[in-house]
Design an enzyme around this catalytic site. Structure first.
Site, PDB file in Angstrom:
ATOM      1  N   GLN A 166     -79.920  59.966   9.878  1.00  0.00           N
ATOM      2  CA  GLN A 166     -78.479  59.837  10.058  1.00  0.00           C
ATOM      3  C   GLN A 166     -77.746  60.991   9.368  1.00  0.00           C
ATOM      4  O   GLN A 166     -76.748  61.505   9.885  1.00  0.00           O
ATOM      5  CB  GLN A 166     -78.001  58.492   9.485  1.00  0.00           C
ATOM      6  CG  GLN A 166     -76.498  58.320   9.378  1.00  0.00           C
ATOM      7  CD  GLN A 166     -75.780  58.371  10.713  1.00  0.00           C
ATOM      8  OE1 GLN A 166     -76.362  58.054  11.751  1.00  0.00           O
ATOM      9  NE2 GLN A 166     -74.513  58.760  10.698  1.00  0.00           N
ATOM     10  N   GLU A 167     -78.243  61.414   8.218  1.00  0.00           N
ATOM     11  CA  GLU A 167     -77.581  62.468   7.462  1.00  0.00           C
ATOM     12  C   GLU A 167     -77.799  63.850   8.070  1.00  0.00           C
ATOM     13  O   GLU A 167     -76.853  64.633   8.197  1.00  0.00           O
ATOM     14  CB  GLU A 167     -78.093  62.466   6.010  1.00  0.00           C
ATOM     15  CG  GLU A 167     -77.605  61.302   5.168  1.00  0.00           C
ATOM     16  CD  GLU A 167     -76.141  61.465   4.768  1.00  0.00           C
ATOM     17  OE1 GLU A 167     -75.526  62.494   5.097  1.00  0.00           O
ATOM     18  OE2 GLU A 167     -75.605  60.536   4.132  1.00  0.00           O
TER      19      GLU A 167
END
Length: 480
Positions: free
Chosen positions: A301-302
């Protein structure tokens, strides 16, 4: 556990109103100190997860057993017919399995109050011709034998006599969806929630159109004159609705899968095959008390597993750490994959420990993930807002409704930490939950395939040993 006084009073009242001294179902449950539940295997109901048995229907049934103060005795099965037979024979008290309440089932069984509503949708493989109506369906629709979908097709056939459909005698719904992906089946009908879960793994499953909508889901009881358990279920589901427990449970299992991004899901599954293998050992090494797959999902996600990722705000690396956070976590280079994973894991563990201990998992984890994105101070502001507005600040379901308010000036100017993109924090957590679920499925499937290959190799080695003739002793040295 002390049994609920309310249930006992209800039992006595029912007994007093019964003209014959027959033994009620609720009385038998208390006498045996257990409630027997036939439960259907499946991702929307009951399955064996990484930490043992889990599932929406399992937790809901456990809540009922806890309310009654009795043991939960499960009778799992992959086949509804088997469970229906047990219900008719009195071997189980009710059947739980995310069962749509069809007309036929209404006629044969008694149903609990509805606790969920779903749509039935026609599914096909992305890239094939998109049928807009039943008239556009050019091949056979395959569904599970004796399922609610089979009953739907029987009814549709009355108005569409040329409709081509079949009931498969052995495959379950998930297996049929797999066959659609493999190109062996052109169309099937499935429930909207089941499709949402499967699209995390098979993004090429597409909805052609909704066949029936807003269908109630219920537990099935035997159709007899004994009202004792039925009366309990009316009160039980009413209390679950009023307390918000039912909505929270539904959100835990299905809330994060409602939004579907086809391109993102395809890219993620590809990244699991191409990028994750080079990083997996570090996720395993530094996961600590957390599941390494959750840490990997957070990292995706990052940064989408790009070690050189950089945002406009200056966060960098696989775990997208700010420079101050990296320094606090002992990370010398944010672009070093191993250091970034180690630092990100350490930071997430630190956030988890800051969450009040009274908050149970998994909510505790969702709060920590939100804090990783937006900061613990803003999460605390949202929790205070949640409490001020009469909701539960210890439930992620309630707090995630209030986090987006931190964008509104009329709200954030009254908070300690001010403005925050709280809506992005909510999306952030839900994305990680979806990524995590997908990675769980892929990893468990890979492990199963590895075990199968190992078993095949062992069998092959065993057969080779048995087939080879024993070596003949000889006094002549080799090569002489």
């Amino acid at each position: 556990m002390q049994k609920s006084l309310g249930w006992l009073v209800l039992l006595l009242c029912l007994a007093a109103c019964t003209p014959e001294p027959t033994q009620s179902q609720l009385y038998d449950i208390y006498q045996s100190d257990k409630i027997k539940v036939g439960i259907l295997h499946g991702p929307t109901s009951y399955y064996i997860g990484t930490d043992g048995p889990t599932g929406f229907e399992l937790e809901l049934s456990q809540a009922l057993a806890d309310k009654l103060g009795v043991e939960l005795a499960l009778f799992p099965s992959y086949h509804l017919d088997e469970l229906l037979q047990k219900l008719q024979n009195g071997q189980v008290d009710y059947i739980a399995g995310g069962l749509t309440l069809t007309g036929q089932r209404r006629g044969l069984y008694r149903a609990s109050p509805a606790y969920r509503w779903i749509n039935e949708v026609l599914v096909f493989k992305q890239g094939n011709t998109w049928p807009r109506t039943l008239k556009d369906v050019t091949d056979s629709i395959i569904v599970v034998k004796d399922s609610s979908h089979a009953e739907t097709l029987q009814q549709l056939s009355l108005d569409h006599p040329d409709l081509n459909w079949q009931q498969h005698p052995t495959l379950d719904s998930d297996e049929i969806l797999q066959q659609v992906i493999d190109g062996n089946i052109a169309y099937t009908i499935t429930d909207s929630n089941q499709l949402a879960l499967n699209r995390r793994f098979y993004p090429n499953l597409s909805i052609a159109f909704t066949v029936r909508d807003n269908l109630p889901v219920s537990w099935l009881l035997a159709d007899n004159s004994d009202d004792s358990l039925y009366a309990v279920l009316i009160e039980f589901f009413g209390a679950m609705y009023q307390s918000g427990e039912l909505i929270a449970l539904e959100d835990r299992y299905f809330g994060h899968v409602q939004q579907f991004d086809y391109v993102d899901t395809l890219a993620y599954i590809d990244a699991i095959e191409t990028s994750l293998p080079d990083l997996k050992a570090w996720f395993l090494q530094y996961a600590g008390e957390l599941d390494w797959r959750l840490l990997a999902a957070l990292s995706y996600q990052e940064s989408h597993w790009d070690p050189k990722a950089k945002s406009p705000t200056g966060v960098r690396g696989l775990m997208m750490l700010t420079l101050p956070t990296a320094q606090q976590m002992g990370v010398a280079s944010r672009l070093d994959p191993e250091q970034s994973i180690r630092g990100g894991s350490r930071y997430l563990h630190q956030l988890v420990t800051r969450i009040p201990e009274r908050i149970a998992m998994p909510d505790r984890l969702w709060f920590a993930l939100a804090a990783y994105n937006v900061g613990w101070g803003h999460v605390e502001d949202a929790r205070i807002l949640t409490q001020q507005r009469g909701a539960d600040p210890d439930k992620w379901l309630d707090v995630k409704q209030h986090l987006p308010l931190l964008r509104q000036k009329s709200v954030y100017q009254t908070t300690k930490y001010g403005y925050a993109r709280g809506d992005e924090a909510v999306t952030y957590v839900e994305n990680i939950r979806r990524y995590y679920d997908t990675l769980l499925w892929v990893d468990e499937r890979q492990q199963a395939e590895q075990r199968l290959e190992l078993q095949k190799q062992r069998l092959s080695d065993q057969l080779s040993t048995e087939i080879l003739p024993p070596a003949t002793p000889t006094d002549t040295p080799p090569g002489s």
